[in-house]
Design a protein around this motif. Structure first.
Motif, PDB file in Angstrom:
ATOM      1  N   ARG A 226       0.834  -1.207   0.000  1.00 39.15           N
ATOM      2  CA  ARG A 226       0.000   0.000   0.000  1.00 39.15           C
ATOM      3  C   ARG A 226       0.869   1.257   0.000  1.00 39.15           C
ATOM      4  N   LEU A 227       1.904   1.270   0.830  1.00 37.19           N
ATOM      5  CA  LEU A 227       2.776   2.438   0.908  1.00 37.19           C
ATOM      6  C   LEU A 227       3.560   2.638  -0.385  1.00 37.19           C
ATOM      7  N   ALA A 228       3.932   1.539  -1.032  1.00 38.61           N
ATOM      8  CA  ALA A 228       4.647   1.650  -2.306  1.00 38.61           C
ATOM      9  C   ALA A 228       3.750   2.254  -3.382  1.00 38.61           C
ATOM     10  N   VAL A 229       2.487   1.818  -3.413  1.00 36.87           N
ATOM     11  CA  VAL A 229       1.545   2.382  -4.385  1.00 36.87           C
ATOM     12  C   VAL A 229       1.272   3.847  -4.058  1.00 36.87           C
ATOM     13  N   ALA A 230       1.112   4.165  -2.760  1.00 35.33           N
ATOM     14  CA  ALA A 230       0.843   5.545  -2.348  1.00 35.33           C
ATOM     15  C   ALA A 230       1.997   6.475  -2.707  1.00 35.33           C
ATOM     16  N   ALA A 231       3.212   5.951  -2.670  1.00 35.14           N
ATOM     17  CA  ALA A 231       4.387   6.758  -3.006  1.00 35.14           C
ATOM     18  C   ALA A 231       4.611   6.855  -4.509  1.00 35.14           C
ATOM     19  N   GLY A 232       3.825   6.101  -5.281  1.00 38.05           N
ATOM     20  CA  GLY A 232       3.994   6.117  -6.727  1.00 38.05           C
ATOM     21  C   GLY A 232       5.203   5.347  -7.198  1.00 38.05           C
ATOM     22  N   ASP A 238      -3.446  -1.740 -10.119  1.00 39.99           N
ATOM     23  CA  ASP A 238      -4.181  -0.685 -10.803  1.00 39.99           C
ATOM     24  C   ASP A 238      -4.929   0.181  -9.790  1.00 39.99           C
ATOM     25  N   LEU A 239      -4.177   1.046  -9.104  1.00 42.22           N
ATOM     26  CA  LEU A 239      -4.768   1.939  -8.116  1.00 42.22           C
ATOM     27  C   LEU A 239      -3.910   3.184  -8.032  1.00 42.22           C
ATOM     28  N   ASP A 240      -4.541   4.366  -8.021  1.00 43.47           N
ATOM     29  CA  ASP A 240      -3.768   5.598  -8.033  1.00 43.47           C
ATOM     30  C   ASP A 240      -3.167   5.879  -6.656  1.00 43.47           C
ATOM     31  N   PRO A 241      -2.039   6.607  -6.598  1.00 38.38           N
ATOM     32  CA  PRO A 241      -1.371   6.888  -5.321  1.00 38.38           C
ATOM     33  C   PRO A 241      -2.250   7.619  -4.316  1.00 38.38           C
ATOM     34  N   VAL A 242      -3.058   8.570  -4.775  1.00 36.96           N
ATOM     35  CA  VAL A 242      -3.913   9.320  -3.855  1.00 36.96           C
ATOM     36  C   VAL A 242      -4.909   8.385  -3.169  1.00 36.96           C
TER      37      VAL A 242
END
Length: 294
Positions: A226-232, A238-242
């Protein structure tokens, strides 16, 4: 409404449309809004009775004021988009999403029944999921992406998710295998061919090695992903960082997992289109991947 802070390199999430005047229930078509009540069940029933084809977001403040949002004219928005990546103001004590009304179906020339659904939650974490026709209502239990979104909007934790990232890896693998088997019949007939579709395989991986790698990822839990996706820093999911930054681990997990069928269902379908021996090997690898190592 206040928003979850986002990375300065990312655009802010969209703001809600301006509040609209509270509608009144047409005569004979549903109860009035329970303005003097903070009962989540009463509000859910009322929103089902008032539901139109478009979704709406309703808030009840501590002072008894009601705010009502709906998509822009002609915009058939996903109900979750009304709260996506945002937090309710501190004075909001109750929030509800009317999910819109489904158009009736015609069967044998007879009109069907138009149904609606609503989810309402309070600051204390109480939640009602209600479906029905206005006169005939059903209270549904359980969790869903809409329930998660409403909880996050109110700044509340969502339900814990017992499944791990290992379940997601297996679902992705089975989904890719099924697509490859259907689109290219006869191409996936060996373990070597099957392993090429696994998201964690580097080629030549044995079934025990594959299970161990997947188990290790599962043991790490959802926060690293989750943190990796949130940091971009990863685009594996398939989920945006925001959105990832807005979610907690339970909501994040269900957002990714619930787009796939149940693992047992995926294995059953795969068994119908894949050679029996290979399908058995794949199923065994999936089962081993979900076993906790000691």
């Amino acid at each position: 409404m206040s928003e979850v802070p986002s990375s300065p390199t990312r655009p802010d999430p969209p703001r809600l449309p301006l509040p609209r005047r509270i509608p009144t229930a047409p005569a004979g078509r549903g109860p009035a809004l329970p303005l003097s009540s903070q009962s989540h069940t009463a509000w859910a029933a009322a929103l089902v009775g008032l539901a139109d084809h478009a979704p709406v977001l309703v808030e009840l403040t501590a002072a008894g004021s009601v705010r009502w949002w709906s998509p822009h004219d002609g915009d058939q928005a996903d109900p979750i988009s009304l709260v996506w990546a945002q937090r309710a103001e501190a004075d909001v004590q109750l929030a509800g999403l009317a999910l819109g009304r489904t158009a009736p179906d015609a069967h044998a020339g007879l009109p069907g029944v138009s149904t609606a659904a609503a989810v309402v939650a309070t600051r204390t974490g109480d939640c009602s999921v209600t479906t029905g026709t206005g006169a005939d209502l059903t209270n549904a239990g359980g969790r869903s992406l809409v329930v998660d979104a409403l909880m996050l909007y109110l700044g509340l934790p969502t339900a814990a998710e017992p499944r791990t990232p290992a379940h997601l890896v297996c679902s992705v693998w089975l989904d890719r295998l099924l697509a490859a088997t259907v689109l290219e019949p006869g191409r996936v007939t060996t373990w070597t061919a099957a392993i090429r579709h696994h998201p964690l395989s580097s080629g030549g991986t044995t079934a025990p090695e594959l299970a161990a790698i997947t188990q290790d990822l599962g043991a790490m839990g959802w926060d690293p992903m989750r943190l990796a996706v949130a940091a971009g820093s990863t685009d594996w999911v398939d989920l945006d960082p925001v959105g990832a930054a807005w979610m907690d681990r339970g909501a994040f997990a269900r957002r990714l997992l619930d787009r796939y069928p149940d693992l047992d269902d995926q294995c059953r379908v795969l068994s119908a289109v894949m050679p029996t021996r290979l399908a058995h090997t794949v199923r065994h690898a999936v089962s081993a991947s979900l076993t906790h190592r000691r």
